[in-house]
Design a protein around this motif. Structure first.
Motif, PDB file in Angstrom:
ATOM      1  N   ILE A 334       0.863  -1.193   0.000  1.00 12.99           N
ATOM      2  CA  ILE A 334       0.000   0.000   0.000  1.00 12.99           C
ATOM      3  C   ILE A 334       0.892   1.233   0.000  1.00 12.99           C
ATOM      4  N   SER A 335       0.580   2.205  -0.812  1.00  9.59           N
ATOM      5  CA  SER A 335       1.445   3.381  -0.965  1.00  9.59           C
ATOM      6  C   SER A 335       1.548   4.171   0.334  1.00  9.59           C
ATOM      7  N   LEU A 342      -4.503   7.709   5.841  1.00  8.85           N
ATOM      8  CA  LEU A 342      -5.209   6.920   6.854  1.00  8.85           C
ATOM      9  C   LEU A 342      -4.792   7.357   8.254  1.00  8.85           C
ATOM     10  N   TYR A 343      -3.488   7.525   8.454  1.00 13.03           N
ATOM     11  CA  TYR A 343      -3.005   7.955   9.769  1.00 13.03           C
ATOM     12  C   TYR A 343      -3.567   9.322  10.134  1.00 13.03           C
ATOM     13  N   TYR A 355      -0.973   5.408  21.856  1.00 14.03           N
ATOM     14  CA  TYR A 355      -0.377   4.451  20.926  1.00 14.03           C
ATOM     15  C   TYR A 355       0.694   5.142  20.090  1.00 14.03           C
ATOM     16  N   PRO A 356       1.861   4.518  19.948  1.00  5.10           N
ATOM     17  CA  PRO A 356       2.960   5.180  19.229  1.00  5.10           C
ATOM     18  C   PRO A 356       2.660   5.330  17.741  1.00  5.10           C
ATOM     19  N   LEU A 361       5.516   2.161   9.131  1.00  6.76           N
ATOM     20  CA  LEU A 361       4.597   2.188   8.006  1.00  6.76           C
ATOM     21  C   LEU A 361       4.609   3.533   7.280  1.00  6.76           C
ATOM     22  N   LEU A 362       4.878   4.592   8.019  1.00  5.87           N
ATOM     23  CA  LEU A 362       4.711   5.943   7.484  1.00  5.87           C
ATOM     24  C   LEU A 362       5.969   6.510   6.837  1.00  5.87           C
ATOM     25  N   ASP A 363       7.123   6.121   7.345  1.00  7.11           N
ATOM     26  CA  ASP A 363       8.364   6.706   6.838  1.00  7.11           C
ATOM     27  C   ASP A 363       8.832   5.983   5.583  1.00  7.11           C
TER      28      ASP A 363
END
Length: 366
Positions: A334-335, A342-343, A355-356, A361-363
């Motif tokens: 997923i891109s 989403l975040y 929650y951390p 997933l993001l970087d």
């Protein structure tokens, strides 16, 4: 003859001395009392074919040692400290103006519909789907007196809100609602937001154990038509909803809102905790965490004053543990753009409940 008599008396005398010595020695030998071996047998049991299971009679419980009482008190104190820290974090994030749009909602009928009432024991429970809510609803059903234990409740009854005997806060008058919000014990449970979304996706679009056809037949095709990049050769629905489609739908602010109006109440399985329970507007006593449910559940029962009336159902080992590998697997391919969107939608939930940020997933650039 005289010599024989002499030997006879000497032998009797020797025997007498041996007996005296034995009697004297036994007074100083410390034998362990038989009842002390109870520790070895107290948990043994047997099963006879055709009869019920009969446990061995247990010895009377010993009076609690002061050190045991202090240990229990320390455990309760530790948990109360954790709850206080969670509440303090929630309050500080609620006051963060930059997150206001993600953390504040009005106490609408949608929110009041999520809150179940137990008047008998003055408890309010806000339902957060995909966080083990079925078990907590069973606890409330038992408290309301319909069943004697959680094990006796049929699964299909728990989710039948017309028959399970659990009134919603929305069914009461404004005055009754205000009174309960101000005076009852209030709690709800959260889990890692992304892992909750994975659970919702699996439960509603892959497994669908309760056979709710609208998820696969109505909601999934609508999401596919709008968010799948290419569905020319699949007839839109043949392959079913992909997690990537689901992520794109959830991360699209305006498009999702329009679709959610069509989906109605079914969106409760993936809307944010803030939208479900209004934690910045309602002063909850306890914010439980799914990841620490083994510790939280008994303490919540104790804090609510119901620990001697009902037990939380047994938790299978490892089921509540955060599974980073599973999360990585679902989000692979997923891109980053879609994951970041989403975040942005669920950032409030991450920060409100400690929650951390999922940097793994993001970087990155893709």
């Amino acid at each position: 003859m005289h010599e024989a008599m002499r030997h006879h008396w000497l032998l009797l005398g020797a025997c007498g001395w041996v007996l005296l010595i034995l009697m004297f020695v036994t007074k100083f030998i410390n034998f362990r009392p038989v009842e002390d071996y109870g520790e070895k047998v107290r948990d043994l049991s047997w099963t006879v074919s055709g009869t019920k299971h009969h446990p061995v009679s247990k010895p009377k419980k010993r009076a609690p040692h002061p050190s045991d009482q202090s240990s229990v008190a320390a455990t309760v104190t530790d948990w109360e400290s954790v709850v206080e820290k969670r509440n303090q974090l929630l309050s500080s994030v609620c006051m963060n103006s930059s997150l206001r749009n993600l953390s504040h909602v009005s106490i609408s009928k949608f929110v009041l519909d999520r809150i179940f009432v137990c008047d008998k024991h003055r408890i309010l429970f806000c339902q957060t789907p995909k966080v083990g809510n079925t078990q907590w609803k069973k606890v409330l059903i038992v408290l309301n007196g319909a069943f004697s234990s959680v094990e006796k409740i049929p699964e299909n009854l728990v989710h039948d809100h017309d028959k399970n005997g659990l009134p919603r806060l929305s069914s009461l008058s404004p005055q009754e609602i205000t009174h309960r919000l101000n005076t009852y014990f209030k709690f709800f449970i959260v889990r890692d937001p992304f892992e909750r979304l994975i659970s919702a996706f699996k439960d509603k679009f892959i497994k669908n154990p309760r056979f709710e056809p609208w998820y696969k037949h109505d909601i999934a095709p609508a999401i596919i038509r709008k968010y799948r990049k290419s569905h020319r050769d699949s007839g839109t629905t043949a392959a079913g909803l992909h997690f990537e489609d689901f992520v794109r739908y959830l991360g699209d602010v305006e498009g999702r809102r329009r679709m959610d109006r069509q989906f109605g109440e079914h969106i409760i399985h993936w809307v944010t905790y803030a939208e479900l329970c209004a934690p910045c507007e309602i002063n909850y006593n306890v914010l439980g965490h799914h990841e620490t449910l083994e510790q939280d559940a008994p303490h919540i029962l104790r804090a609510a004053g119901i620990d001697e009336l009902v037990s939380y159902p047994a938790i299978p080992p490892g089921i509540t543990r955060y599974n980073k590998t599973k999360v990585q697997s679902y989000f692979s391919g997923i891109s980053k753009r879609d994951i970041r969107r989403l975040y942005a939608r669920y950032q409030g939930d991450f920060e409100l409940f400690g929650y951390p940020r999922p940097d793994f997933l993001l970087d990155g650039n893709h």
